[in-house]
Design a protein around this motif. Structure first.
Motif, PDB file in Angstrom:
ATOM      1  N   TYR A  37      30.785  45.845 -16.081  1.00 34.99           N
ATOM      2  CA  TYR A  37      30.296  46.890 -16.972  1.00 34.99           C
ATOM      3  C   TYR A  37      28.863  46.529 -17.354  1.00 34.99           C
ATOM      4  N   GLN A  39      25.602  47.459 -20.408  1.00 37.53           N
ATOM      5  CA  GLN A  39      25.291  48.070 -21.698  1.00 37.53           C
ATOM      6  C   GLN A  39      23.823  47.892 -22.007  1.00 37.53           C
ATOM      7  N   GLU A  46      29.366  50.837 -20.120  1.00 35.18           N
ATOM      8  CA  GLU A  46      29.845  51.721 -19.076  1.00 35.18           C
ATOM      9  C   GLU A  46      30.296  50.937 -17.852  1.00 35.18           C
ATOM     10  N   ALA A  60      30.638  53.560 -10.337  1.00 36.42           N
ATOM     11  CA  ALA A  60      29.949  54.620 -11.052  1.00 36.42           C
ATOM     12  C   ALA A  60      29.097  55.396 -10.057  1.00 36.42           C
TER      13      ALA A  60
END
Length: 117
Positions: A37, A39, A46, A60
């Motif tokens: 993830y 940030q 995310e 993603a």
């Protein structure tokens, strides 16, 4: 309990590459999913990419075709190519475990990735 130790962050020019590593220790046999993830200040953390036991991966949309996640035993890697300034963030390794139907989540300490334009 699972402990996660990340490495590989740093400063790179736009268009360059970096590889992040995350080594898991502890109750690794119960790990179901590992991922990365990221940030940035003022924004929510995310998902970047994840790999599930069995090998399925998820990315993603913003990194598809540029980043590749892989797992080798208890280490997960994130190969990042064609880096853009918007990839600048703190990257966190994540693992979740499933034991007796209970899901636990673990996080690494984070590693800074800075892409200069």
């Amino acid at each position: 309990q699972v402990q996660l130790v990340e490495s590989g962050g740093g400063l790179v020019q736009a268009g360059g590459s970096l590889r992040l590593s995350c080594a898991a220790s502890g109750s690794t046999s119960s790990i179901n999913r590992m991922g990365w993830y990221r940030q940035t200040p003022g924004k929510q953390r995310e998902l970047v990419a994840a790999v599930i036991r069995g090998g399925s991966t998820d990315y993603a949309a913003s990194v598809k075709g540029r980043f590749t996640i892989s797992r080798d035993k208890n280490t997960v890697y994130l190969q990042m190519n064609s880096l853009k300034s918007e990839d600048t963030a703190v990257y966190y390794c994540n693992a979740n475990t499933v034991l007796r139907a209970i899901v636990d989540y673990y996080w690494g300490q984070g590693t800074q990735v800075t892409v200069s334009s």
